[in-house]
Design a protein around this motif. Sequence first.
Motif, short mmCIF file in Angstrom:
data_model
loop_
_atom_site.label_atom_id
_atom_site.label_comp_id
_atom_site.label_asym_id
_atom_site.label_seq_id
_atom_site.Cartn_x
_atom_site.Cartn_y
_atom_site.Cartn_z
N ALA A 10 -50.87 -28.38 22.34
CA ALA A 10 -49.59 -28.63 21.96
C ALA A 10 -48.41 -27.55 22.26
CB ALA A 10 -49.37 -29.07 20.36
N PRO A 11 -48.57 -27.20 23.91
CA PRO A 11 -47.60 -26.24 24.28
C PRO A 11 -46.19 -26.90 23.99
CG PRO A 11 -48.64 -27.69 26.14
CD PRO A 11 -49.18 -28.14 24.85
N GLY A 12 -45.52 -25.75 23.52
CA GLY A 12 -43.95 -26.03 23.18
C GLY A 12 -43.70 -26.95 22.00
N GLU A 13 -44.65 -27.30 21.05
CA GLU A 13 -44.42 -28.14 20.24
C GLU A 13 -44.17 -27.30 18.92
OE1 GLU A 13 -44.56 -31.45 19.88
OE2 GLU A 13 -44.46 -31.50 22.05
N PRO A 14 -43.62 -27.77 17.93
CA PRO A 14 -43.43 -27.04 16.60
C PRO A 14 -44.67 -26.54 15.87
CG PRO A 14 -42.01 -29.16 16.83
CD PRO A 14 -42.77 -29.30 17.71
N SER A 15 -45.80 -27.18 16.01
CA SER A 15 -47.06 -26.90 15.35
C SER A 15 -47.49 -25.67 16.12
CB SER A 15 -48.07 -28.08 15.80
OG SER A 15 -48.25 -28.42 17.05
N ALA A 16 -47.04 -25.43 17.62
CA ALA A 16 -47.69 -24.27 18.08
C ALA A 16 -46.91 -23.11 17.61
CB ALA A 16 -47.31 -24.47 19.60
N THR A 17 -45.62 -23.24 17.49
CA THR A 17 -44.63 -22.18 17.08
C THR A 17 -44.99 -22.01 15.44
OG1 THR A 17 -42.83 -23.05 18.52
CG2 THR A 17 -42.18 -21.55 16.60
N ALA A 18 -45.51 -22.67 14.81
CA ALA A 18 -45.75 -22.61 13.39
C ALA A 18 -46.85 -21.73 13.50
CB ALA A 18 -45.93 -23.87 12.60
N ALA A 19 -48.00 -22.13 14.27
CA ALA A 19 -49.04 -21.32 14.29
C ALA A 19 -48.99 -19.92 14.70
CB ALA A 19 -50.21 -22.06 15.30
N LEU A 20 -48.10 -19.64 15.69
CA LEU A 20 -47.75 -18.56 15.97
C LEU A 20 -46.95 -17.37 14.79
CD1 LEU A 20 -46.48 -18.89 19.47
CD2 LEU A 20 -48.32 -17.84 18.90
N ASN A 21 -46.10 -18.17 14.23
CA ASN A 21 -45.70 -17.40 12.99
C ASN A 21 -46.45 -17.10 11.67
OD1 ASN A 21 -43.00 -17.78 14.46
ND2 ASN A 21 -42.44 -19.68 13.14
N GLU A 22 -47.57 -18.20 11.61
CA GLU A 22 -48.43 -17.88 10.52
C GLU A 22 -49.28 -16.46 10.79
OE1 GLU A 22 -52.08 -20.50 8.72
OE2 GLU A 22 -50.94 -21.16 10.14
N VAL A 23 -49.42 -16.35 12.11
CA VAL A 23 -50.30 -14.97 12.26
C VAL A 23 -49.40 -13.85 12.53
CG1 VAL A 23 -52.09 -16.21 13.14
CG2 VAL A 23 -50.46 -15.34 14.83
N GLY A 24 -47.92 -14.04 12.39
CA GLY A 24 -47.06 -12.97 12.63
C GLY A 24 -46.49 -12.76 13.96
N ILE A 25 -46.32 -13.76 14.58
CA ILE A 25 -45.83 -13.60 16.02
C ILE A 25 -44.46 -14.41 16.32
CG2 ILE A 25 -45.97 -14.04 18.52
CD1 ILE A 25 -48.26 -12.41 17.27
N TYR A 26 -43.49 -13.63 16.24
CA TYR A 26 -42.16 -14.18 16.30
C TYR A 26 -41.37 -13.78 17.69
CZ TYR A 26 -43.01 -14.65 11.37
OH TYR A 26 -43.37 -14.89 10.12
N LYS A 27 -41.63 -12.79 18.33
CA LYS A 27 -40.86 -12.38 19.25
C LYS A 27 -41.50 -12.98 20.58
CE LYS A 27 -38.08 -9.71 21.74
NZ LYS A 27 -36.70 -9.82 21.82
N LEU A 28 -42.88 -12.91 20.84
CA LEU A 28 -43.54 -13.38 22.12
C LEU A 28 -43.38 -14.72 22.49
CD1 LEU A 28 -46.66 -10.85 22.07
CD2 LEU A 28 -44.61 -10.74 23.32
N ALA A 29 -43.42 -15.22 23.40
CA ALA A 29 -43.22 -16.55 23.98
C ALA A 29 -44.77 -17.29 23.88
CB ALA A 29 -42.60 -16.76 25.21
N GLN A 30 -45.07 -18.47 23.70
CA GLN A 30 -46.16 -19.06 23.82
C GLN A 30 -47.03 -18.73 24.98
OE1 GLN A 30 -46.04 -23.32 22.78
NE2 GLN A 30 -44.70 -23.14 21.24
N GLN A 31 -46.34 -18.70 26.09
CA GLN A 31 -47.06 -18.08 27.67
C GLN A 31 -47.74 -16.86 27.33
OE1 GLN A 31 -44.14 -19.66 27.02
NE2 GLN A 31 -43.81 -21.56 28.45
N ASP A 32 -46.77 -16.07 26.86
CA ASP A 32 -47.12 -14.73 26.79
C ASP A 32 -48.47 -14.39 25.64
OD1 ASP A 32 -44.97 -13.98 28.39
OD2 ASP A 32 -43.61 -13.50 26.62
N VAL A 33 -48.31 -15.28 24.88
CA VAL A 33 -49.62 -15.23 23.82
C VAL A 33 -50.91 -15.72 24.60
CG1 VAL A 33 -50.32 -15.93 21.52
CG2 VAL A 33 -48.08 -15.30 21.80
N GLU A 34 -50.68 -16.63 25.28
CA GLU A 34 -51.85 -17.25 25.79
C GLU A 34 -52.39 -16.23 27.17
OE1 GLU A 34 -50.49 -20.85 28.02
OE2 GLU A 34 -50.66 -21.84 26.02
#
Length: 792
Positions: A754-778
């Motif tokens: 789910a790239p770019g979806e709210p679920s992906a953002t929620a998953a990042l926030n759950e582990v403490g990721i707020y600054k980095l973009a999804q591509q950076d995390v990958e």
Amino acid sequence: MLLAGHIGEGPATSCRSESGDERKDVEEKSDINIAALVGNEQIGEGTDNGDLPSYVSAFIEKEVGNDLKSLKKLDKLIEQMTESKMQLEEQVLTISSEIPKRIQNALKNAEESKQFLNQFLEKETHLFSSINSHLQTAQPWMEDLGAMINQIHEIERHLAYLTWISQIEELSDNIQQYLMTNNVPEAASTLVSMAELDIKLQESSCTHLLSFMRATVKFWHKILKDKLTSDFEEVLAQLHWPFITSSQSQTVGLSRPASAPEIHSNLETLFCQLLKLQTSDELFTEPKQLPEKYSLPASSSVILPIQIMLTPLQKRFRYHFRGNRQTNVISKPEWYLAQVLMWIGNHTQFLDEKIQPILDKVGSSVNARLEFSRGLVILVLEKLAADIPCLLYDDNLFCHLVDEVLLFERELHSVHGYPGTFANCMHILSEETCFQRWLTVERKFALQKMDSMLSSEAAWTSQYKDITDVDEMKVPDCAETFMTLLLVITDRYKNLPTASRKLQFLELQKDLVDDFRIRLTQVMKEETRASLGFRYCAILNAVNYISTVLADWADNVFFLQLQQAALEVFAENNTLSKLQLGQLASMESSVFDDMINLLERLKHDMLTRQVDHVFREVKDAAKLYRKERWLSLPSQSEQAVMSLSSSACPLLLTLRDRLLQLEQQLCFSLFKIFWQMLVEKLDIYIYQEIILANHFNEGGAAQLQFDMTRNLFPLFSHYCKRPENYFKHVKEACIVLNLNIGSALLLKDVLQSAPGEPSATAALNEVGIYKLAQQDVEILLNLRTHWPNTGK
């Protein structure tokens, strides 16, 4: 014709018994009715254009067409047209019969009007001749009556003239009788009445009467003034007036307590009587006025009794400070200024306690102390006006004079309550030639002071360096001395009478600030190679201090008033854009904004240079740390105790030393900006050059996290509570690299599915990721090497 042809066919078939005449009538009626039905306007237009046959053809085509059965309508059409024709004929006959009657009536009315006009003309001629005859008969009577009226007017003027003379003589006789009986109060009151008559007569053209009145008033005024002045001076002498020493003013009336009440009673009586002569005195005595170039405010003359009280002091002043006396030294203005202040102070108590109650009793609004001070200040103004041209081009003497005058003004206003609306020394200093010279000298001495303060050995050290509470700004001595210089200049010109003069001094201050900024920039360029050195930091502290003080001054009431005055001047001269005028008017900007912006730009450039210098050192120290073998480090479980990477020691030591050094040399606000700018660059550098440039096994990721969270971040804990929030990239990268296997796999699946979806953002926030973009995390997840073997 087409019309005759079409219409004639119908009756020929249906009514064969019609004669030719009847057919002709029917045709004429048909023509009229068709015209009526088609419309007057259309027919009129068709007639004018020669298209009547076409209109008629169109009408027949519409009503009959190609259908032969519709011919049955012809009888009805002919009947309608006949009726229309008859109606039109009746209207024409009616109009033709009424018009001649109206014309006849109009002619009849015109004839009657002509007869009336002739009758009036005859009457007018008769009346005109009667009037002329009457005027000729009455002309002699009018001439005689006019001469009598002129005589009456002349006699009335003579009577009025004699009445005025009688009034003047009567008042004069009354004054003489009062003086013979020694009734001076009544004589003074009568003189007031005579002076009021003199004022009323000023608009008269009777020059001899005016001269007689003025001469009479002057005669009695001189007699009364001389007598009252003599008596008043005698009473003042009994009081040992004037009070030359302060002890004399304190013991007045105490040396002869028995006679003191009587003396004060006489003082009050004579003071009131002299006050009555004020009106007549103003008719003959014009107050001394300095030339118009000094722009003194309009003011009345000092009241007569105060004038008499000032006379001995005026004589003393002129004796000591005019001519060739040793006390009249042009280089010692403080002598006469101090003398005047002393006289005001010595007589203040007596004026407040003895003279002011008398003025209050008679209902006068005059303040005795201020009136007395005003009389003495006039002496000072005359003295200044005479002395200034003599020392205008001697800088030292002129500067000394200005200093002494400003001290005199300060004490005069603050101690003795002298109003700024009265004529004062600042009006003399505001004269164009003197003022321009003042500005020139002020600029010259300010520049000299700046040269000396910057060349001083203690220029870049703080005089409060040993006092921590006072030395928060770490201000070098040269900057503090410079701002004190500006503050002194403000105190010197703030009491100038006009806003335009104050604005000129404000421009001088802005020029001095700009000149000082340029000098600081020149010194800074010499220290560029040692951007962390003591002098460079002192310059930076100086720039910050000047900018901060100017920002504080911008909210000062005095400078806000100058801002309003400048707004009016700029609006009149159209020197600013509407946007700039609006910013000034709304207080969004200030009179110092240009200077503050330049200083802030210099401050930012210097801080950037320091940050870049420290950052280069940190990068050099981090070379070994960048080459650390993050792929082969032992895991945390294989180590008894986690310790700092040895390759990170140079990096952290360099960073620690520079932070300690700059914390000691920069003021708190500057150091805060410095370390935050440095942290921002350091965060990006570690993230891009160390983390993204390597791959990490489980031990490498744990070691990186330990180095960052337990060693790097705590270096900044002294400056903020949560330093890790300033290393957002590094902190979140460590989180991604150190996720346990299950969480990392789950996060990777979510990001891929789910790239770019709210679920992906929620998953990042759950582990403490707020600054980095999804591509950076990958990308970071792909840098991990410790993944389970799936057999693929």
